[in-house]
Design an enzyme around this catalytic site. Sequence first.
Site, PDB file in Angstrom:
ATOM      1  CG  ASP A 206     145.935 100.740  61.999  1.00 20.40           C
ATOM      2  OD1 ASP A 206     146.251 101.865  62.578  1.00 20.40           O
ATOM      3  OD2 ASP A 206     144.442 100.814  61.645  1.00 20.40           O
TER       4      ASP A 206
ATOM      5  CD  GLU B 199     142.620 106.416  61.642  1.00 19.58           C
ATOM      6  OE1 GLU B 199     142.680 107.655  61.700  1.00 19.58           O
ATOM      7  OE2 GLU B 199     143.039 105.830  60.201  1.00 19.58           O
TER       8      GLU B 199
ATOM      9  CG  HIS C 237     142.767 103.381  52.765  1.00 22.44           C
ATOM     10  ND1 HIS C 237     141.372 103.022  53.049  1.00 22.44           N
ATOM     11  CD2 HIS C 237     143.732 104.317  53.493  1.00 22.44           C
ATOM     12  CE1 HIS C 237     141.633 104.112  54.777  1.00 22.44           C
ATOM     13  NE2 HIS C 237     143.235 103.950  54.627  1.00 22.44           N
TER      14      HIS C 237
END
Length: 420
Positions: A92, A186, A392
Amino acid sequence: MTASFTSPLAEAMSEDLLARFLRYVRIDTQSRPDRERSPSTPGQLDLSRLLVEELHELGIADAELDEHGYVYATLPATVADAPTIGLIAHVDTSADAPGTGVAPLVHRAYDGGVIGLPREGTRLDPAVMPRLADMVGHDLVTSSGDTLLGADDKAGVAAIMAAVRHLATHPELPRPTLRIAFTPDEEIGHGATLFDIPRFGARCAYTVDGSRRGELQDESFSAIEVRVHVKGVGIHPGYATGKMVSALRVAAQMVAELPSDRLTPETASGREGFIHPTLFSGTAERAEVRWIVRDFDEGLLQSHVELLREVTDRVAGRHPGAEVEFEAIRQYRNMRAYLEDDPDVVTAAEEAIRAEGIEPLRAPIRGGTDGSRLSEMGLPTPNIFDGGYEYHSVREFASLQDMAASAAVIVRLAEAWTRR
Ligand SMILES: [Zn+2]
């Protein structure tokens, strides 16, 4: 000029690795907080199914997707009497930046300048991203600027797959039995939740979910989530004098009265922990604030939770009409204590990294990994680098040279365990 690879082994794996990586990042596998099932999003299963197929193509017949979205597979040993070792990466990607429609771009032989991406004016500027200075000559992969790349953790997935392919096609190389797992969710803290440790059957494992070349992490935060629920007294605001108790205002005071010059992600670094609001929602009638509380030291972690509780109680005490509920939920623990009990696990990784000509970088992770909880659940699991950076964010990038170094370290790690 293209930078050289860390070894001929790394270079030999690099094009297969890049092709895999580009394939995997195009699949939208963003996970979703507050999941109702495992995995939290169906896109993760698309990648997991593809990985099972690719493992079958490599001759790994037992590769299988379980009912919770975990892929398990076995690469049998080529030497007798070596312990079974696990390799883990998560499929993920984070919900912190857009993850749909990732269109990866390969920038061959990076020249050290600003990389302007075609969408949203996103720029990778070495003046603000100093890590780029180490990357001159590297082949870099970025998104098109409007999404994350997903190197976290598809660089790890691709490194494991490339290493497994290399080992499967080179049976003359010494290796123990390798157990492989690709986990879902996760990023929302559930990678380990439904991980089947007995079925996995490994003596220890390695997550390939670090970043910078050489990183070896055996220490993570200890983590607690706090949820504060406030029930106020709602009433028409025009007739509220002396009656209304605004849950939102009470909640806002709680946030405002916590320190903002220390114990925050914005001000803390190194080994310092923090108290960080992650959600603030509600109405005059009901409000909720969620916090994540982090520290490397369990005692300090508890003192941060206590501080949060004191502020909550103090503010609640000024608003007797409000009902306040304080809920602390353990998320994971610093893995160091578990790994110290079993020093071979980290030593073998150090050996493998050095065998690739890299000096291991041992810094604690200011976060958690699947390994934080797996170590606590009985499977000692440190974390090694995968060659992705600026996770991210829409500026996320990966270095092919560093991803290939990660894959080569995995091959050498397999060998290191045959000597134990
Ligand atoms: Zn990750």
